[in-house]
Design a protein around this motif. Structure first.
Motif, PDB file in Angstrom:
ATOM      1  N   GLU A 297      40.796  42.634  30.642  1.00  0.00           N
ATOM      2  CA  GLU A 297      39.365  42.647  30.906  1.00  0.00           C
ATOM      3  C   GLU A 297      38.608  42.086  29.701  1.00  0.00           C
ATOM      4  O   GLU A 297      38.379  42.788  28.715  1.00  0.00           O
ATOM      5  CB  GLU A 297      38.890  44.064  31.222  1.00  0.00           C
ATOM      6  CG  GLU A 297      39.360  44.572  32.577  1.00  0.00           C
ATOM      7  CD  GLU A 297      38.740  45.906  32.962  1.00  0.00           C
ATOM      8  OE1 GLU A 297      38.193  46.583  32.056  1.00  0.00           O
ATOM      9  OE2 GLU A 297      38.795  46.262  34.152  1.00  0.00           O
ATOM     10  N   ILE A 298      38.258  40.811  29.800  1.00  0.00           N
ATOM     11  CA  ILE A 298      37.393  40.237  28.763  1.00  0.00           C
ATOM     12  C   ILE A 298      36.069  40.980  28.773  1.00  0.00           C
ATOM     13  O   ILE A 298      35.529  41.349  27.728  1.00  0.00           O
ATOM     14  CB  ILE A 298      37.208  38.732  29.018  1.00  0.00           C
ATOM     15  CG1 ILE A 298      38.576  38.039  28.944  1.00  0.00           C
ATOM     16  CG2 ILE A 298      36.240  38.134  28.020  1.00  0.00           C
ATOM     17  CD1 ILE A 298      38.520  36.571  29.318  1.00  0.00           C
ATOM     18  N   THR A 299      35.530  41.195  29.948  1.00  0.00           N
ATOM     19  CA  THR A 299      34.448  42.146  30.191  1.00  0.00           C
ATOM     20  C   THR A 299      34.849  42.934  31.433  1.00  0.00           C
ATOM     21  O   THR A 299      35.821  42.583  32.121  1.00  0.00           O
ATOM     22  CB  THR A 299      33.095  41.445  30.416  1.00  0.00           C
ATOM     23  OG1 THR A 299      33.178  40.673  31.626  1.00  0.00           O
ATOM     24  CG2 THR A 299      32.751  40.529  29.245  1.00  0.00           C
ATOM     25  N   ARG A 300      34.128  43.988  31.741  1.00  0.00           N
ATOM     26  CA  ARG A 300      34.457  44.752  32.944  1.00  0.00           C
ATOM     27  C   ARG A 300      34.323  43.897  34.199  1.00  0.00           C
ATOM     28  O   ARG A 300      35.009  44.126  35.189  1.00  0.00           O
ATOM     29  CB  ARG A 300      33.529  45.971  33.057  1.00  0.00           C
ATOM     30  CG  ARG A 300      33.739  47.024  31.994  1.00  0.00           C
ATOM     31  CD  ARG A 300      35.087  47.691  32.137  1.00  0.00           C
ATOM     32  NE  ARG A 300      35.287  48.294  33.430  1.00  0.00           N
ATOM     33  CZ  ARG A 300      34.885  49.507  33.765  1.00  0.00           C
ATOM     34  NH1 ARG A 300      34.246  50.256  32.892  1.00  0.00           N
ATOM     35  NH2 ARG A 300      35.127  49.984  34.980  1.00  0.00           N
ATOM     36  N   GLU A 301      33.438  42.880  34.157  1.00  0.00           N
ATOM     37  CA  GLU A 301      33.184  42.056  35.328  1.00  0.00           C
ATOM     38  C   GLU A 301      34.114  40.849  35.455  1.00  0.00           C
ATOM     39  O   GLU A 301      34.131  40.216  36.518  1.00  0.00           O
ATOM     40  CB  GLU A 301      31.733  41.553  35.322  1.00  0.00           C
ATOM     41  CG  GLU A 301      30.680  42.649  35.389  1.00  0.00           C
ATOM     42  CD  GLU A 301      30.364  43.262  34.035  1.00  0.00           C
ATOM     43  OE1 GLU A 301      29.526  44.179  33.978  1.00  0.00           O
ATOM     44  OE2 GLU A 301      30.965  42.825  33.033  1.00  0.00           O
TER      45      GLU A 301
END
Length: 341
Positions: A297-301
């Protein structure tokens, strides 16, 4: 007494004794003759304690006009009630903890200053604006490239919803295919989703299939939610316009290795109540898909992932696939992106 003190006092005692015999004065008075006793102060006598007033400290104002006979005949419980407040209207003592509860505090303090009816109207308008808020989410759980032994392919599994906490419009889609060929199988579902508790939703709607073979339209009834230990589970039943009955169960779980590295096992199984030759589906358990994907997950999105997937047709479905010159099972190395907004 020391001997010297005794010898010093002896002449005085002897002189007082001779003076008392000569004058006829008692000896104790003769010893005090010549002393000035007028300046000596004796301690005042302590008066004897009087009787204790049983009504000392009591407010007797209410009994001033009461005749003495009534005051004497007043029940002891009435007097105690004025002191402790422990008796009820009937004059009998209440059990501990039986006192009535305090009045419920108002949840609108402004009612003390403004018209309560006007404040109730304002609160209803506020709940109408903010209590019925709507939200939305679009999730691509799978959007991947599949490297197979043979022709490489692709797969997607997506969902979206729009609505509130209780009722929502849910849209689902999944499918797969091989590059350079028509879509093997694809479907879109439009569902009404209703929350039956904080973790589970009941869903109903329609499903439209497309791809190889004739298209089919199904009525859908299912349930999905989060089971203990955070398993995402779903089960659905489908009835087509031709009377065909299908069912599906699916589930996955996110196993967090680190804060950003997550392993996701996945299972999907499809069932049919009868053979559907035109779609290559046999009765019973028709196929099973197992997957294991590791994402970062680079970001949660936004999270790229890699993994493996194994798909196996079973029973009559496998027999139909072999008859059509297709493989009954295949394994794939997958790479894709999981994202939501």
């Amino acid at each position: 007494m020391s001997r010297a003190a005794f010898l010093g006092l002896s002449p005085l005692v002897l002189a007082a004794s001779l003076s008392a015999q000569a004058t006829g004065v008692p000896m104790d008075q003769a010893m005090h003759q010549g002393h000035d006793m007028s300046t000596m102060q004796m301690p005042a006598p302590v008066p004897a304690p009087g009787p204790v007033d049983p009504h000392a400290g009591h407010d007797m104002q209410g009994m001033e006009d009461m005749p003495m006979s009534e005051a004497q005949s007043a029940p002891a419980s009435d007097t105690a009630a004025g002191q402790t407040g422990a008796t009820g209207p009937s004059g009998t003592d209440r059990e501990p903890g039986s006192a009535p509860p305090p009045p419920i505090a108002s949840d609108r303090p402004a009612d003390r200053f403004y018209d309560p009816a006007a404040m109730a109207t304002a609160q209803a308008a506020l709940l109408g604006e903010h209590g019925g808020m709507t939200f939305h989410k679009v999730l691509f759980n799978l959007a991947e490239y599949q490297a197979r032994n043979g022709r490489d392919g692709y797969r997607w599994d997506a969902s979206a919803w729009f609505g509130g906490d209780i009722n929502r419009l849910a849209v689902k889609s999944e499918g797969e295919g091989s590059f350079g060929e028509p879509i093997d199988h694809g479907e879109v579902q439009a569902l009404w989703s209703h929350a039956v508790d904080p973790y589970w939703n009941v869903q109903g709607g329609i499903r439209q299939d497309f791809g190889k073979g004739p298209d089919r339209t199904y009525a859908v009834l299912g349930i999905e939610g989060i089971a203990p230990y955070w398993f995402d589970l779903g089960a659905s039943a489908y009835v087509s316009t031709k009377g065909d009955i299908l069912a599906r169960i699916e589930g996955d779980i996110d196993q967090r290795i680190t804060q950003k590295l997550i392993l996701q096992p996945r299972l999907e199984a499809n069932f049919a109540a009868q053979d559907i030759p035109e779609n290559g589906i046999g009765s019973g358990l028709s196929n099973v898909e197992l997957g294991l994907r590791l994402r970062y997950e680079i970001t949660r999105e936004f999270a790229p992932y890699v993994g493996v997937s194994w798909d196996r047709k079973i029973g009559d479905t496998a027999r139909m696939a072999r008859s059509a010159g297709e493989r009954a099972s295949y394994a794939s190395l997958v790479a894709g992106i999981r994202f939501w907004f």
